[in-house]
Design a protein around this motif. Sequence first.
Motif, PDB file in Angstrom:
ATOM      1  N   GLY A 113       0.775  -1.232   0.000  1.00 57.31           N
ATOM      2  CA  GLY A 113       0.000   0.000   0.000  1.00 57.31           C
ATOM      3  C   GLY A 113       0.804   1.279   0.000  1.00 57.31           C
ATOM      4  N   THR A 114       2.110   1.174  -0.192  1.00 59.73           N
ATOM      5  CA  THR A 114       2.966   2.362  -0.090  1.00 59.73           C
ATOM      6  C   THR A 114       2.587   3.448  -1.091  1.00 59.73           C
ATOM      7  OG1 THR A 114       4.783   1.023   0.764  1.00 59.73           O
ATOM      8  CG2 THR A 114       5.356   3.182  -0.129  1.00 59.73           C
ATOM      9  N   GLU A 115       2.430   3.093  -2.346  1.00 55.82           N
ATOM     10  CA  GLU A 115       2.096   4.085  -3.379  1.00 55.82           C
ATOM     11  C   GLU A 115       0.761   4.763  -3.078  1.00 55.82           C
ATOM     12  OE1 GLU A 115       0.832   4.280  -8.099  1.00 55.82           O
ATOM     13  OE2 GLU A 115       1.778   2.455  -7.337  1.00 55.82           O
ATOM     14  N   TYR A 116      -0.233   3.973  -2.711  1.00 56.81           N
ATOM     15  CA  TYR A 116      -1.550   4.545  -2.422  1.00 56.81           C
ATOM     16  C   TYR A 116      -1.507   5.422  -1.183  1.00 56.81           C
ATOM     17  CZ  TYR A 116      -3.929   1.536  -5.848  1.00 56.81           C
ATOM     18  OH  TYR A 116      -4.370   0.922  -6.996  1.00 56.81           O
ATOM     19  N   LYS A 117      -0.783   4.974  -0.159  1.00 62.51           N
ATOM     20  CA  LYS A 117      -0.663   5.762   1.061  1.00 62.51           C
ATOM     21  C   LYS A 117      -0.080   7.126   0.774  1.00 62.51           C
ATOM     22  CE  LYS A 117       2.779   5.898   3.316  1.00 62.51           C
ATOM     23  NZ  LYS A 117       3.804   5.540   4.253  1.00 62.51           N
ATOM     24  N   GLN A 118       0.979   7.167  -0.006  1.00 62.52           N
ATOM     25  CA  GLN A 118       1.625   8.443  -0.320  1.00 62.52           C
ATOM     26  C   GLN A 118       0.661   9.374  -1.060  1.00 62.52           C
ATOM     27  OE1 GLN A 118       5.090   6.854  -2.311  1.00 62.52           O
ATOM     28  NE2 GLN A 118       6.243   6.699  -0.396  1.00 62.52           N
ATOM     29  N   ALA A 119      -0.110   8.830  -1.981  1.00 64.73           N
ATOM     30  CA  ALA A 119      -1.082   9.643  -2.729  1.00 64.73           C
ATOM     31  C   ALA A 119      -2.222  10.115  -1.820  1.00 64.73           C
ATOM     32  CB  ALA A 119      -1.635   8.854  -3.903  1.00 64.73           C
ATOM     33  N   VAL A 120      -2.678   9.248  -0.925  1.00 62.52           N
ATOM     34  CA  VAL A 120      -3.762   9.617  -0.007  1.00 62.52           C
ATOM     35  C   VAL A 120      -3.290  10.714   0.944  1.00 62.52           C
ATOM     36  CG1 VAL A 120      -5.193   8.791   1.909  1.00 62.52           C
ATOM     37  CG2 VAL A 120      -5.019   7.436  -0.190  1.00 62.52           C
ATOM     38  N   ILE A 121      -2.086  10.580   1.485  1.00 64.91           N
ATOM     39  CA  ILE A 121      -1.560  11.616   2.379  1.00 64.91           C
ATOM     40  C   ILE A 121      -1.484  12.959   1.657  1.00 64.91           C
ATOM     41  CG2 ILE A 121       0.510  12.421   3.585  1.00 64.91           C
ATOM     42  CD1 ILE A 121       0.988   9.532   4.469  1.00 64.91           C
ATOM     43  N   LYS A 122      -0.957  12.953   0.460  1.00 65.58           N
ATOM     44  CA  LYS A 122      -0.857  14.197  -0.326  1.00 65.58           C
ATOM     45  C   LYS A 122      -2.241  14.808  -0.527  1.00 65.58           C
ATOM     46  CE  LYS A 122       0.999  15.955  -4.681  1.00 65.58           C
ATOM     47  NZ  LYS A 122       1.700  15.619  -5.927  1.00 65.58           N
ATOM     48  N   HIS A 123      -3.212  13.971  -0.871  1.00 67.80           N
ATOM     49  CA  HIS A 123      -4.590  14.421  -1.094  1.00 67.80           C
ATOM     50  C   HIS A 123      -5.189  15.010   0.188  1.00 67.80           C
ATOM     51  CE1 HIS A 123      -8.661  14.439  -2.704  1.00 67.80           C
ATOM     52  NE2 HIS A 123      -9.054  13.738  -1.650  1.00 67.80           N
ATOM     53  N   LEU A 124      -5.002  14.313   1.309  1.00 72.84           N
ATOM     54  CA  LEU A 124      -5.572  14.769   2.576  1.00 72.84           C
ATOM     55  C   LEU A 124      -4.931  16.066   3.045  1.00 72.84           C
ATOM     56  CD1 LEU A 124      -5.892  11.381   4.493  1.00 72.84           C
ATOM     57  CD2 LEU A 124      -7.743  12.738   3.481  1.00 72.84           C
TER      58      LEU A 124
END
Length: 144
Positions: A11-22
């Motif tokens: 989930g690393t790639e998705y986590k990084q994108a979600v954090i940026k979005h949030l």
Amino acid sequence: MTISIGNDHAGTEYKQAVIKHLEKKGYTVNNYGTNSNDSVDYPDFVHPVAKDVEDKAVDYGIIICGSGNGANMTANKHQGVRSALCWTKEIVALARQHNNANILSIPSRFTALPQVIEMVDTFLDTAFEGGRHENRIKKIPVQQ
């Protein structure tokens, strides 16, 4: 609003994108996830998220692993946690409306990144309906 997030290697790639979005939306994010694609044990990264939710130190949690199942099972061992494994925004909405889910478990290997961002927004923007659903939630036993 503060969100804790945790992930394993899937989930690393998705986590990084979600954090940026949030963060772009003004949320504070506690990142307990790995930042590597090297194999790790998901409980090591899920327990801190669930503990934050259990202790009411954050508003919500987001956890991400390959299938979402292991992370979800781990989180639900914590008292007061209602983690929901979701793969569509419709399931996310129902998890919030009917089950008052406080952690969103995302299966990274079965979702696309745009879909995940939409699911996260739905999770944070959907209110619990209460009413008859409140009575049902009260019947979920808590661990002693």
